[in-house]
Structures are given as C-alpha cells and as structure tokens.
Scaffold this motif. Sequence first.
Motif, short mmCIF file in Angstrom:
data_model
loop_
_atom_site.label_atom_id
_atom_site.label_comp_id
_atom_site.label_asym_id
_atom_site.label_seq_id
_atom_site.Cartn_x
_atom_site.Cartn_y
_atom_site.Cartn_z
N ALA A 213 39.59 33.33 36.89
CA ALA A 213 40.34 33.35 38.16
C ALA A 213 41.60 32.51 38.05
CB ALA A 213 39.45 32.84 39.29
N ARG A 214 41.54 31.38 37.32
CA ARG A 214 42.74 30.55 37.16
C ARG A 214 43.81 31.30 36.37
NH1 ARG A 214 40.65 26.39 34.90
NH2 ARG A 214 40.39 25.09 36.73
N LYS A 215 43.38 32.04 35.33
CA LYS A 215 44.34 32.82 34.57
C LYS A 215 45.00 33.88 35.45
CE LYS A 215 42.08 32.28 30.05
NZ LYS A 215 41.38 32.98 28.95
N HIS A 216 44.17 34.53 36.30
CA HIS A 216 44.74 35.53 37.22
C HIS A 216 45.72 34.89 38.20
CE1 HIS A 216 42.46 38.54 35.45
NE2 HIS A 216 41.45 38.68 36.29
N SER A 217 45.36 33.68 38.67
CA SER A 217 46.21 33.04 39.68
C SER A 217 47.57 32.65 39.12
CB SER A 217 45.50 31.78 40.23
OG SER A 217 45.36 30.79 39.22
N GLN A 218 47.66 32.47 37.79
CA GLN A 218 48.93 32.13 37.18
C GLN A 218 49.89 33.31 37.12
OE1 GLN A 218 47.78 30.56 33.38
NE2 GLN A 218 46.98 28.65 34.22
N SER A 219 49.35 34.52 37.32
CA SER A 219 50.21 35.71 37.31
C SER A 219 49.70 36.68 38.36
CB SER A 219 50.21 36.37 35.93
OG SER A 219 51.03 37.50 35.93
N VAL A 220 49.93 36.33 39.63
CA VAL A 220 49.40 37.12 40.73
C VAL A 220 49.98 38.52 40.75
CG1 VAL A 220 49.18 37.23 43.24
CG2 VAL A 220 49.05 35.02 42.08
N VAL A 221 51.24 38.64 40.33
CA VAL A 221 51.90 39.95 40.40
C VAL A 221 51.31 40.93 39.39
CG1 VAL A 221 54.12 41.13 40.19
CG2 VAL A 221 54.01 38.85 41.20
N ASN A 222 50.88 40.41 38.24
CA ASN A 222 50.42 41.29 37.16
C ASN A 222 48.91 41.32 37.01
OD1 ASN A 222 53.08 41.97 36.39
ND2 ASN A 222 53.26 40.03 35.28
N ILE A 223 48.19 41.21 38.11
CA ILE A 223 46.73 41.27 38.06
C ILE A 223 46.31 42.70 37.72
CG2 ILE A 223 44.61 41.09 39.40
CD1 ILE A 223 45.90 38.91 41.03
N GLU A 224 45.62 42.86 36.62
CA GLU A 224 45.15 44.19 36.22
C GLU A 224 43.67 44.19 35.87
OE1 GLU A 224 46.77 46.90 36.46
OE2 GLU A 224 48.78 46.10 36.88
N SER A 225 43.16 43.09 35.29
CA SER A 225 41.76 43.04 34.84
C SER A 225 40.88 42.40 35.90
CB SER A 225 41.66 42.23 33.54
OG SER A 225 42.14 40.91 33.75
N LEU A 226 39.56 42.71 35.79
CA LEU A 226 38.58 42.19 36.73
C LEU A 226 37.85 41.01 36.12
CD1 LEU A 226 37.09 45.56 38.04
CD2 LEU A 226 38.90 44.18 39.07
N LEU A 227 37.08 40.30 36.95
CA LEU A 227 36.31 39.16 36.48
C LEU A 227 35.06 39.64 35.75
CD1 LEU A 227 36.49 36.89 39.66
CD2 LEU A 227 37.89 36.74 37.62
N PRO A 228 34.56 38.87 34.77
CA PRO A 228 33.31 39.25 34.10
C PRO A 228 32.14 39.14 35.06
CG PRO A 228 34.01 37.04 33.42
CD PRO A 228 35.13 37.62 34.24
N VAL A 229 31.17 40.05 34.92
CA VAL A 229 29.98 40.07 35.79
C VAL A 229 28.77 39.67 34.95
CG1 VAL A 229 28.52 41.46 37.30
CG2 VAL A 229 30.99 41.88 37.22
N PRO A 230 28.22 38.46 35.16
CA PRO A 230 27.06 38.03 34.37
C PRO A 230 25.79 38.71 34.86
CG PRO A 230 27.62 36.35 35.98
CD PRO A 230 28.68 37.42 36.09
N ASP A 231 24.77 38.74 34.00
CA ASP A 231 23.49 39.32 34.37
C ASP A 231 22.68 38.38 35.26
OD1 ASP A 231 24.03 41.60 32.91
OD2 ASP A 231 23.20 40.76 31.06
N SER A 232 22.84 37.08 35.07
CA SER A 232 22.12 36.10 35.87
C SER A 232 22.98 34.84 35.97
CB SER A 232 20.76 35.79 35.24
OG SER A 232 20.94 35.20 33.96
N PRO A 233 22.74 33.99 36.98
CA PRO A 233 21.82 34.20 38.10
C PRO A 233 22.33 35.27 39.07
CG PRO A 233 23.06 32.17 38.39
CD PRO A 233 23.42 32.68 37.03
N SER A 234 21.43 35.75 39.90
CA SER A 234 21.78 36.89 40.77
C SER A 234 22.86 36.53 41.77
CB SER A 234 20.52 37.37 41.51
OG SER A 234 19.95 36.32 42.28
N GLU A 235 22.88 35.26 42.25
CA GLU A 235 23.90 34.87 43.22
C GLU A 235 25.29 34.94 42.61
OE1 GLU A 235 21.28 33.12 42.48
OE2 GLU A 235 20.06 32.90 44.30
N VAL A 236 25.41 34.47 41.36
CA VAL A 236 26.72 34.52 40.69
C VAL A 236 27.10 35.96 40.39
CG1 VAL A 236 28.02 33.75 38.68
CG2 VAL A 236 26.33 32.24 39.70
N ARG A 237 26.11 36.78 40.06
CA ARG A 237 26.38 38.20 39.81
C ARG A 237 26.94 38.86 41.07
NH1 ARG A 237 25.07 42.47 36.59
NH2 ARG A 237 24.71 44.45 37.65
N GLU A 238 26.27 38.62 42.22
CA GLU A 238 26.74 39.20 43.48
C GLU A 238 28.12 38.66 43.84
OE1 GLU A 238 25.31 41.62 45.11
OE2 GLU A 238 23.71 41.68 43.62
#
Length: 470
Positions: free
Chosen positions: A206-231
Amino acid sequence: MIRVRLKKNRTTAEAIRHNFIIVFTFFALLTGAAVVTVVGVNLVHQRQTESAELLKSLNRSFIDDKPDWTQWRKNSSINTQNTYVKVTDEAGSASQKQTFYSRGAKQFLALQQTKIFKKLALPFFPALVYTKHYGLFYYRSGERRGQHKNIRSEIWLSLNPVVDTLISVVLVVLLTLLVSLLIGWFVISLVAKRLTRSLEVLETTARKHSQSVVNIESLLPVPDSPSEVRELSISFNELLSAIIENNKKEKAFISNASHELRTPIAAIRGHISLVKRRGKTHPEIVDRSLHFIDDESAKMQSLVNSLLALSRADKGIVEKSPFDLAGIVNETVEEQRVVLSQTIQVLGAKSATVFANQTSISQILSILLDNAGKYSPPDSIITVRIRQTASDTVLSIEDQGAGISAAEKRHIFDRFYRGDHAHNSEIVGNGLGLAIALQLANLNGLQLTVTDVTPHGASFNLIFDPSKFH
C-alpha cells in the motif's frame, strides 16, 4: 503524553505481546494465589489435627496427675519440637493450683502474644497467635474433669514449618511465572510475527501504491490466512479496482475533452491566421472566417457548459421534494417543441406524483428529447409517455430512429461516447448529454435505461421508485 503516543504508535505485534503479558500475568497471579491459599489452609488444618492428637497423647502421659514430659515426647508420633505446653491443675482453692510447663514454655509465655485472627479477621482460624521472636503458633486447649480434679491443658503448636513451606511455594510459583513469562513472550512473539506478516506485506504494498497514486495498476496480495486479513485484502482490492477503473475513466475523459476542445481551437486559430495573412487583399474571406469562428466558438461554449454541468452533477447534492411529474413534462415539452422539427406527443397518466428534484428532471428530459431529435427523421414522432404501476412510475421518451445496437447500449451512457451512426452523419454533439442525464438520475436515486421500440427506434426510460418517496 509519552504513554499515549506510544499506545497510538504501537504495532499489532506489540499490542498482541502487551495484552498477552497482561492476561498471562493476571491469570498466573490468580493461579498462584489460589495454590498458596489452598496449600496454606491444608497445612494449617493439618497442624490443627496434630494439636488435637498431641492433647490426647498428653492426657495419656499423666502420672499421679502430673504430665510425664519425657514419656509424652517419646510416645508422640508428632514432632514436638518448638511445641510448648502448659498444664494447670485447677482443683481446690487458688493456693492449691499446680502449674506444669514443658521445656521452654515459661520463656515462651513470658513474651507478649498477639491473636492473629483478631488483627486479620480470619474466621476459619480463630486459634492463630503470633509471639515475637518465636513466630506463628496454633493454640489449642482441653480439660480433664474428674473427682477432686480439674486439669486444663494448653498447647502452642509452631506453624513456622507451615510458613516456610508457604514461602517455598510462593518462590516456586514466582519462579514458574517468570520462566513461563519468558517462554510465553518468545512464543507469542513468533506467533504475533507470523500473524502480522500478511499485514506487513499489505502495508508495504500500500505504501508503494501511495507513492504513485496516479499510476495505480496492480492490486494488493491476498493471503490465505488469517481470514480477517484475507477479507481485508479482498475489500482493499475491490476499492483499488474501483479507483483504477475510475482513474482510467478520468484519463479517457481528460483525453477526450482535450481532443474535443483542440479541434475547434485549431480551426479558429487557422481562420484567424488566414484573415491576418489575406484579409486585406481578399476582404471576402473575412466574413466567411468570422462565420466559421462563430460556429466553432459556439461548439466550444456548448462543450464547456456540458463539462461544467457534468462536474456539478458529479459533486452536487440535490434537494428532493414531491411534485407532479406531468406538469414538469408538459412545460419541458413546450420548450423543446420550439427547437425540434419532430412532432412531440405526450401520452399516459395526466397526473403522477414523484419524489425528486424538479430542475434535474427537467434537465434530464431536455437532454433525452434533444438526443431523440438528433437521431430521428425530421418528420417522425417523438413520444413522451408517463406510466404508473403498483411498483413504480416510468417516464419514457420514444423515438423512431434507427435504434441502438446491443454493443452500443453498453457504452451509450459513457462520457464522449458517440455511436457509429453519429460519426458517419453530420450530427452535432459532444457525447456528454446522456452521461449528464445518467449522473443526474443517479443523483436523484433514479434508474435510467434504454430499450428497443418496435418496429424501430429507441426508448429511454426514467424509473421512479415509490419506496424512496419521503
């Protein structure tokens, strides 16, 4: 202030460790206190039983109404060390009383004794006494009554072994608590680091994305666990997807707006250059160029007004109120009849109360009538229809044009979008009218759809939901 700042800047792993220490220490102290209490009570009760046994053995050791201390100590199964006994023969007059003391009892009784149960309010141990330099004792007395005799026996049984045992138990509990705390700190640090690793990855990305707000193209990684972080990651990605899509639309909007403005500006500057070069020698081109400049500037003014209207619709908040839809329709249709060459007819309900902003509805209707006039033959009929059902009220604008293909319907409300028919013919427009109409409809909580008309043509339908009538 420092404490508050530290709490605010505490990481999740630090918070987990901090709360673990609090909870673990609380339950460990509670368990330790329970263990010490249970052990202490049992030991005191044990000494209480031992004192009763000592009294019985003392009574059995009497010879000629005198206690045989040597025999008593020899036959007693209980350690009589640091145990003091006072035996009083109360038979007869006060002058005839006889008192017998065990070894060291006189020196012990000569010191002041404090009754612990009165100081500490211990109802379960009323026989606890404390003697300076000797420590804690359990007191018990008993009497032997018979013919011409009344013997009273008093025993002070030392509780120092019990105190020593309790001190040992407390030390063991504290040592166990300390070792368990150190082991628990190490284990919980590993667990906390493992649990927060996904959050750290999210934070870094998220910090990397925030450094270039205009050129946001990729999404954040989605971990398998824990479920709260996944959601949480999925929710963030949904938000990022909307931002990325909106970013693309904004780029396309800026590009299209620049293109639409660049064309008339280039034409205007070209004619101005032509007049400067040849206006004096060929006066006839001045009027022609002025007429062209006037037309192009009018297009630019229309485009700028549309952009301003779209900007206000994007950010605006409208005041809604109930009103008669038929009245607004009739007023707007009369205004458009002067502009459009097609015949406009109004059909359906003569009165229909809806809840929306009157100005917005009039603007939407004007845009839809103008759009129908652009894409319909001059001698055709445009039908404005008001339909009321039990579930909704629908305002439809139907034309008799060529219709809209299924592919075009998916983009008909996009900004600057113009269908193939509009590009091939010389239809005036900038592709913002329907986008403004949709934005105004959304601002009023209404639906705007497009359907086909038999045998040909298109129908734009503005749907009012009665459930939103307030």
